[in-house]
Design a protein around this motif. Sequence first.
Motif, PDB file in Angstrom:
ATOM      1  N   LEU A  38       0.809  -1.210   0.000  1.00 51.49           N
ATOM      2  CA  LEU A  38       0.000   0.000   0.000  1.00 51.49           C
ATOM      3  C   LEU A  38       0.852   1.275   0.000  1.00 51.49           C
ATOM      4  O   LEU A  38       0.543   2.207  -0.754  1.00 51.49           O
ATOM      5  N   THR A  41       2.070   1.534  -3.535  1.00 46.56           N
ATOM      6  CA  THR A  41       0.991   1.920  -4.433  1.00 46.56           C
ATOM      7  C   THR A  41       0.664   3.403  -4.274  1.00 46.56           C
ATOM      8  O   THR A  41       0.389   4.106  -5.252  1.00 46.56           O
ATOM      9  N   ARG A  42       0.730   3.882  -3.042  1.00 46.51           N
ATOM     10  CA  ARG A  42       0.499   5.306  -2.789  1.00 46.51           C
ATOM     11  C   ARG A  42       1.532   6.160  -3.520  1.00 46.51           C
ATOM     12  O   ARG A  42       1.196   7.206  -4.092  1.00 46.51           O
ATOM     13  N   THR A 100      -7.570  -1.130  -4.611  1.00 52.73           N
ATOM     14  CA  THR A 100      -6.738  -0.376  -3.663  1.00 52.73           C
ATOM     15  C   THR A 100      -6.126   0.852  -4.314  1.00 52.73           C
ATOM     16  O   THR A 100      -6.010   1.907  -3.675  1.00 52.73           O
ATOM     17  N   LEU A 104      -6.738   4.574  -2.891  1.00 55.60           N
ATOM     18  CA  LEU A 104      -5.636   5.418  -2.434  1.00 55.60           C
ATOM     19  C   LEU A 104      -5.633   6.789  -3.097  1.00 55.60           C
ATOM     20  O   LEU A 104      -4.808   7.642  -2.756  1.00 55.60           O
ATOM     21  N   SER A 109      -2.321   5.955   2.698  1.00 53.19           N
ATOM     22  CA  SER A 109      -1.952   4.544   2.801  1.00 53.19           C
ATOM     23  C   SER A 109      -2.063   4.064   4.241  1.00 53.19           C
ATOM     24  O   SER A 109      -2.426   2.914   4.495  1.00 53.19           O
ATOM     25  N   MET A 169     -11.964  -0.030  -0.390  1.00 51.76           N
ATOM     26  CA  MET A 169     -11.075  -0.884   0.397  1.00 51.76           C
ATOM     27  C   MET A 169     -11.804  -2.136   0.885  1.00 51.76           C
ATOM     28  O   MET A 169     -11.236  -3.233   0.891  1.00 51.76           O
TER      29      MET A 169
END
Length: 319
Positions: A38, A41-42, A100, A104, A109, A169
């Motif tokens: 996460l 990914t953020r 996700t 985000l 995150s 989420m």
Amino acid sequence: MLVPVAFSGSALMRKTLDSTTDGWLCGLAGVLIFSGSLPATRLAVLGLDPLFITGARATIAGVLGALLLLALRAARPARAEVGPLVIVALGVVVGFPLLTALALQHVSSAHAIVFVGLLPLATAVFGVLRGGERPQAAFWLFSAAGSAAVVAFAMRHGIDASPLGDALMLAAIVVCGLGYAEGARLSRRLGGWQVICWALVISLPVMAPLAWWLWPASLAAVGATSWWGLAYVSLFSMLIGFVFWYRGLALGGIAGVGQLQLLQPLFGFVLAALLLHETVPPAMIAVTAVVIACVAGARRFGRATAASPSRNGTQTQRA
């Protein structure tokens, strides 16, 4: 005649214990790797489109998975295994990364990581429905307690912040739990690395064109941190982590080992604070402490039995 029988039973018990321990260690390694997903990914969504990230990470990992299957001359899945592999692909290759990434865009995150506390419960439920496992009643109490702490936090701090982000989420948790349980069930026959590699290969005809179509118009506008985030989720989150995770679930039990993900928020909070300089409220730390306590209780009562073992009482796995 009694001595060989006793020795055989003792050896079998040691082998079972070693296998369980191996499963939990592999599961822990997978959780440590996933903890960076996460935050990475953020970083990626700061400069890249979520749909592109979803397609690109699956394409990169799929090409590597295909090369691995060819290099090791892995046997093709049986026809009956193709359907479950599609479910794995929809859950962990497409569904969770896409949902996700979209979430985000609306939440931090650190906030999204709290929802990971619900994933062990979702995985355990699908482990019963799809894997035929039957944990003890006390297991469900500990698992539900950890999940309830996460939900309470979300209702107090998340819904007012972004209902859409929280809904995304929650949807990600459901599809991921299904993908985890289905992949673990297949891993008992195919092997953990083969499952994720074949799932990635199956997704390539869709994900590769998607990544190509959504390729950024200007690479100069994308910062280096976004590319590093994409690299992490492609190599570690999408491939290497699943090699350990599916092996852990297959050896140690879907419901039991799945509770290790209650530790993932703690690791994720640390990474979010160190890498993204995000503020971690005391309430997040308190929730994490509760779920860590619950995982210890769930671990004790999480021994699961398969509904349909093989004739000799063991699970088979391809080399």
